[in-house]
Design a protein around this motif. Sequence first.
Motif, mmCIF file in Angstrom:
data_model
loop_
_atom_site.group_PDB
_atom_site.id
_atom_site.type_symbol
_atom_site.label_atom_id
_atom_site.label_comp_id
_atom_site.label_asym_id
_atom_site.label_seq_id
_atom_site.Cartn_x
_atom_site.Cartn_y
_atom_site.Cartn_z
ATOM 1 N N GLY A 5 3.661 -8.442 -1.189
ATOM 2 C CA GLY A 5 3.013 -7.867 -2.542
ATOM 3 C C GLY A 5 4.361 -8.085 -3.063
ATOM 4 O O GLY A 5 5.613 -8.315 -2.192
ATOM 5 N N THR A 18 -6.624 -4.335 -1.783
ATOM 6 C CA THR A 18 -6.552 -5.165 -2.938
ATOM 7 C C THR A 18 -4.949 -6.036 -2.442
ATOM 8 O O THR A 18 -4.908 -7.346 -3.252
ATOM 9 C CB THR A 18 -6.590 -5.325 -4.057
ATOM 10 O OG1 THR A 18 -6.696 -4.035 -4.081
ATOM 11 C CG2 THR A 18 -8.727 -4.893 -4.252
ATOM 12 N N GLU A 52 6.834 3.983 2.554
ATOM 13 C CA GLU A 52 7.681 4.639 1.569
ATOM 14 C C GLU A 52 7.435 6.440 1.648
ATOM 15 O O GLU A 52 8.389 7.141 1.636
ATOM 16 C CB GLU A 52 7.200 4.450 0.205
ATOM 17 C CG GLU A 52 7.598 3.005 -0.336
ATOM 18 C CD GLU A 52 6.887 1.861 0.196
ATOM 19 O OE1 GLU A 52 5.738 1.598 1.470
ATOM 20 O OE2 GLU A 52 7.007 0.939 -0.760
#
Length: 409
Positions: free
Chosen positions: A204, A10, A125
């Motif tokens: 994002g 999403t 990350e």
Amino acid sequence: MEGIVVLGATGSIGVSTLAVLEQHPDRYKVIGLGGHRNIDLLARQIRAFAPCQVAVAEGYAEPLKRLIEDVASPPEIFEGGSGQVRLARHPQADRIVAAVVGAAGIEPVIAGLRNGKTVALANKESLVMAGALLIDLARQHSARLLPIDSEHNAVFQSLGDENPADVDHITLTASGGPFRTRPLSEFKDIALEDALRHPNWAMGPKITVDSATMMNKCLEIIEARWLFDMPPEKIKVVVHPQSVIHSLVTFKDGSTLCQMGVPDMRIPIAYCLGFPQRIASGCPHLDLTALGQLTFEVPDQRRFPALGMAYEILALGGGAPAALNGANEELVSLFLKGSIHFTRISSVLRHLVNHLKHLKTTAKAGDHSFLLCLRQLEDAFRADAWGRSFVTEQIARNDHRRPDPFLMG
Ligand SMILES: NC(=O)c1ccc[n+]([C@@H]2O[C@H](COP(=O)([O-])OP(=O)(O)OC[C@H]3O[C@@H](n4cnc5c(N)ncnc54)[C@H](OP(=O)(O)O)[C@@H]3O)[C@@H](O)[C@H]2O)c1
């Protein structure tokens, strides 16, 4: 048909991945979709791609079930981090697109690697937290890590089958973000909406803020160190505001190879989905004459102090990168909530790096040995938690809503 699981479906990378996949219905079957809280979008994706399993945040399974109650063959729904891990282990999943944001993305990456999957990695990350351990895991289980991050994808493509011993250095390009030319004396006025306005990429919120501080490039230097087994001194950064050359490799004979393309993540995503073949991405092709010129600049260390921290943190080794990453996530989250000023992200990270150096030089690590030596994944999680609590302590001590005077002209 190749089975695909998209984690972080999403998000920005997840949505771009599905946009590529829907162009190739005869080649790929979406087995699993991992979302978190955006169940409205996830419900639409379930209707479009008919996965057999999905994962959502704790407490979101029931509301999602209600949204898809008219779907003829609804998927199995799992909750929480263990749900993402189950998807990554699915026996019919050949490729996992790992596009969860932040440290939460590491466990499904580990699960994918342990199960010998090809992992198309956007979640940088996880490599920052435990790069050496993940590369070892991939080797042990004959799993493959393919970089989605556009810079690392460009390096991967430029390296091709070349002998690694022939590489002199790699150069990661950086757009410079929204504050490349803003006078330092005006950094005090930076507001959240300024930091969220990236000149070239739609991404994002976390990575957009990381691009504004250039912490994103810091994480990418660490990512490149592990992905390409590259000594840090052989990883350089150049600011390239047009974001058309995505990174370069220079060989010992003086040849430099690069990968170019319009700044659209569907290109590296399509590369990772198709590898070792190429598939259509749906992106327009580059028109060099329309571009006119490409420019390059030396990064300004004063403006972007996070950049130099990559080399310091790699020199510290152990859990130091995981601590830095956890602290940065915490700071970005506070900045996004309006609780701290933009300049405080870099200044608290600076304190953290200094503190880690102090621990190392005075050999005071003691109970914190995980910060200096990463023996197992658990150490990376402990270092991540330590980095987050370091931020909490710093924030409690001062008013971090005000700009940091040292980071301005
Ligand atoms: N965007 C880019 O162009 C780009 C480029 C290179 C690398 N990357 C990397 O790709 C990753 C994703 O970036 P993005 O820009 O796509 O981020 P994003 O748009 O914020 O999407 C993040 C995704 O992760 C999910 N998520 C958030 N917290 C989660 C948790 N605790 N457990 C499971 N899922 C969780 C979100 O679900 P909900 O939205 O449903 O809550 C969403 O699907 C990051 O590591 C980023 O550094 C991104």
